[in-house]
Design a protein around this motif. Structure first.
Motif, short mmCIF file in Angstrom:
data_model
loop_
_atom_site.label_atom_id
_atom_site.label_comp_id
_atom_site.label_asym_id
_atom_site.label_seq_id
_atom_site.Cartn_x
_atom_site.Cartn_y
_atom_site.Cartn_z
N SER A 137 47.09 15.21 -10.87
CA SER A 137 45.87 14.96 -10.50
C SER A 137 45.48 14.02 -9.13
O SER A 137 45.76 12.80 -10.31
N CYS A 138 44.97 14.02 -8.45
CA CYS A 138 44.69 13.14 -7.27
C CYS A 138 43.33 11.89 -8.41
O CYS A 138 42.40 12.52 -8.57
N ILE A 139 43.96 10.68 -9.13
CA ILE A 139 42.86 10.10 -9.78
C ILE A 139 41.87 9.51 -8.92
O ILE A 139 41.13 9.11 -9.22
N PHE A 140 42.32 9.18 -7.35
CA PHE A 140 40.74 8.95 -6.62
C PHE A 140 38.92 9.81 -6.28
O PHE A 140 39.07 8.97 -6.13
N GLU A 141 39.76 10.53 -7.16
CA GLU A 141 38.84 11.63 -7.27
C GLU A 141 38.00 11.08 -7.83
O GLU A 141 36.21 11.13 -7.90
N HIS A 142 38.35 10.66 -9.18
CA HIS A 142 37.26 9.73 -10.23
C HIS A 142 37.19 8.47 -9.78
O HIS A 142 35.58 7.90 -9.86
N VAL A 143 37.83 7.83 -9.11
CA VAL A 143 37.52 6.82 -8.45
C VAL A 143 36.58 6.62 -7.51
O VAL A 143 35.62 6.62 -7.30
N TYR A 144 35.95 7.70 -6.53
CA TYR A 144 35.11 7.31 -5.13
C TYR A 144 34.95 8.57 -5.04
O TYR A 144 34.19 9.53 -4.49
N LYS B 143 37.00 3.76 5.04
CA LYS B 143 36.14 4.06 3.44
C LYS B 143 37.44 5.25 3.88
O LYS B 143 37.91 5.61 5.03
N PHE B 144 38.41 5.29 2.85
CA PHE B 144 39.30 6.80 2.72
C PHE B 144 38.30 8.26 2.96
O PHE B 144 36.65 7.31 2.81
N ARG B 145 38.54 8.68 3.99
CA ARG B 145 38.12 9.52 4.51
C ARG B 145 37.87 10.89 3.13
O ARG B 145 38.85 10.87 2.80
N ASP B 146 37.15 11.62 3.48
CA ASP B 146 37.07 12.44 2.54
C ASP B 146 37.33 13.78 2.73
O ASP B 146 37.77 13.60 3.55
N GLU B 147 38.00 14.78 2.03
CA GLU B 147 38.72 15.75 1.74
C GLU B 147 38.19 17.32 2.44
O GLU B 147 37.58 16.65 3.82
N CYS B 148 38.50 17.74 1.72
CA CYS B 148 37.49 19.01 2.16
C CYS B 148 37.54 19.38 0.53
O CYS B 148 37.07 19.30 -0.25
N GLY B 149 35.83 20.77 0.97
CA GLY B 149 35.29 20.78 -0.57
C GLY B 149 35.12 22.48 -0.02
O GLY B 149 35.22 23.02 0.90
N TYR C 176 47.97 11.42 -14.22
CA TYR C 176 47.43 11.17 -12.53
C TYR C 176 48.03 11.14 -11.55
O TYR C 176 49.67 10.44 -12.02
N CYS C 177 48.33 11.23 -10.99
CA CYS C 177 48.87 10.70 -8.89
C CYS C 177 48.17 9.41 -8.88
O CYS C 177 46.87 9.79 -8.93
N SER C 178 48.53 8.66 -8.61
CA SER C 178 48.95 6.98 -8.29
C SER C 178 49.04 6.35 -7.01
O SER C 178 49.70 5.79 -6.83
N ALA C 179 50.35 7.78 -6.60
CA ALA C 179 50.79 6.77 -5.07
C ALA C 179 50.53 6.31 -4.55
O ALA C 179 51.00 4.86 -4.07
N CYS C 180 49.10 6.04 -4.02
CA CYS C 180 48.56 5.44 -3.47
C CYS C 180 48.78 3.56 -3.96
O CYS C 180 48.22 2.92 -3.04
#
Ligand code: SF4
Length: 483
Positions: free
Chosen positions: A259-266, A14-20, A457-461
């Motif tokens: 803004s990172c679109i993957f925040e909304h996906v996952y 899975k993609f690893r989460d980042e930080c809070g 959004y950023c969707s670079a990945c």
């Protein structure tokens, strides 16, 4: 050994989460609010956590490896009493040096003591660090956040907010930061707004003269501490909260929002609001879009829990196919377990997920997940569902194929490990053993996440087209320094 590798593969595919990050200004129990905020943000990083508080004169800190609930006992929190506090929970690749890189980072500077907590990743950290080291700076950690700290300390500007603005103009990449001096809290987002950061407010308690101001990566932290969402910190904005009240400045020219679109996906919790939009709404829409783009004749819609659940609800609602919890997740799996002496196929996946035979037997199943990273876990899950008697398995992924790594604070495997960077959709389908496989289109993803005049959004990945210049930090820095 093999089983351990199997289990680790399950947790890492899975993609690893980042930080809070969380910050509290003006509350008699600021450290406790920071602690609770970190609890709510635990999904963003589980390897280390830290809290720094201020009693108005001095900063007090505690950082350790592990989960928030294990690190901060009553006793530890009693030593962090203060009316201002910062908290950070971090994902990093485990290693001996990881505690060294735990945050918040605290430094003494000619502008007083400063604490910094960072979510994101700088893309020019190597370059700036090299320059600072040539000028005599000595780094204590190998974290890119320390670059910001040195730049603030070295700035010729006279006030702390001016020094921060000066430092932030010299770094590039993703940074949602909360910072603290002994009497002020600062909140910043990079000019492209890669990572979320929201501001909230708790009405003044009886006897208190002012409201408490809080910041957090996600608004789910506000719900737990009784704060109301006020607004997002804007891309390129530096908010200062001090005895004089709240002030704000834009320290850099606006850049196109990414803004990172993957925040909304996952990444973000579905009960959060990020980038001003409810994650639940986006995630359910992802499912509806998938149902419209890639319909299939089936009997049940089954999510891969937990992250596939909301998209599966949307798929089921749009398609009219019943939603069923056909896979049950064991939430109590730790890293250690006793393996059977007779090897069990897919043991690692079975530890975590168990198919419900009574729901799956003889059924045509639409299986919903949020991503396929290496493909190994999806292959095992498809096999589990078939093993429980499913007649057909149709996999639907709620975002496009991930073809490129992230350089903005999400730990992704390198390109040669991303299955979609190396195989066609048909080859992936064959590898995971599904009857059909479909990913959501990029247009469908953006529509579901509300891209428009208000947000881009950023969707670079998914595209390989990055919004900033990229220095491949993977080749230069050990994974442990990336957030
Ligand atoms: Fe998010 Fe992907 Fe962009 Fe990274 S590359 S910020 S994960 S959308």
């Amino acid at each position: 050994m093999e089983l351990e590798a199997d289990f680790n593969m399950l947790t890492s595919d899975k993609f690893r989460d980042e930080c809070g990050v969380v910050a509290v200004f003006a509350h008699p129990e600021a450290e406790k609010l920071a602690y609770l905020g970190l609890h709510a943000l635990q999904h963003r990083g589980q390897e280390s956590a830290g809290i720094v508080s201020s009693d108005g004169l001095n900063l007090h800190q505690h950082k350790a490896m592990g989960l928030v609930a294990d690190i901060f006992t009553e006793d530890v929190l009693s030593r962090l009493r203060g009316s201002l506090a910062l908290g950070h929970t971090r994902y990093s690749t485990a290693g001996d040096s990881a505690l060294l890189n735990a945050q918040p980072i605290v430094v003494q500077s000619n502008k007083g003591a400063i604490a910094v907590a960072h979510n994101g990743n700088l893309v020019n950290a190597v370059e700036v660090r090299g320059r600072l080291e040539r000028q005599g700076s000595i780094f204590q950690t190998n974290s890119d956040t320390e670059v910001i700290v040195h730049l603030i300390a070295l700035s010729k500007e006279h006030t702390l907010p001016e020094a921060m603005a000066d430092a932030l103009r010299q770094v590039e990449g993703a940074f949602s930061l909360v910072m603290m001096s002994t009497d002020r809290v600062f909140a910043v987002r990079d000019p492209r707004g890669f990572r979320p950061l929201a501001m909230g407010r708790i009405p003044a308690l009886e006897g208190q003269t002012r409201d408490t101001v809080v910041f957090a990566s996600e608004t789910c932290a506000f719900d737990l501490i009784g704060a109301d969402y006020v607004r997002d910190v804007k891309p390129g904005e530096l908010v200062v909260v001090g005895p004089e009240g709240i002030t704000s400045q834009f320290y850099a020219k606006a850049a196109p929002q990414s803004s990172c679109i993957f925040e909304h996906v996952y990444f973000s919790r579905p009960d959060s609001r990020v980038f001003g939009r409810a994650v639940q709404t986006s995630r359910e829409e992802l499912g509806r879009e998938m149902a419209r783009e890639s319909p299939v004749e089936a009997d049940v819609v089954v999510p891969v829990p937990d992250s596939g659940v909301t998209a599966a609800v949307g798929y089921a609602a749009e398609s009219g196919i019943p939603f069923r919890f056909g896979l049950i997740r064991n939430h109590y799996v730790g890293r250690t377990f006793i393996e059977p002496s007779q090897s069990v196929r897919d043991f690692g996946v079975k530890l975590k997920l168990n198919p419900v035979r009574s729901l799956l037997e003889g059924k045509r199943v639409v299986l919903i997940d949020d991503s396929i990273v290496r493909g190994t876990t999806s292959r095992k899950i498809v096999r589990l569902i078939r093993g429980a008697g499913a007649k057909e398995v149709h996999m639907r992924i709620s975002c496009p194929p991930t073809i490129s790594p992230c350089y903005y604070g999400v730990d992704t495997p390198s390109k040669n490990q991303l299955i979609a960077a190396n195989k066609s959709v048909e080859e992936i389908r064959e590898y995971i053993g599904a009857d059909s496989l479909a990913y959501l289109s990029l247009e469908g993803l953006k529509r579901a996440c509300g891209e428009g005049p208000q947000i881009s959004y950023c969707s670079a990945c998914y595209t390989g087209s990055y919004p900033t210049n990229i220095v491949d930090v993977e080749e230069i820095l050990p994974a442990a320094v990336r957030r």
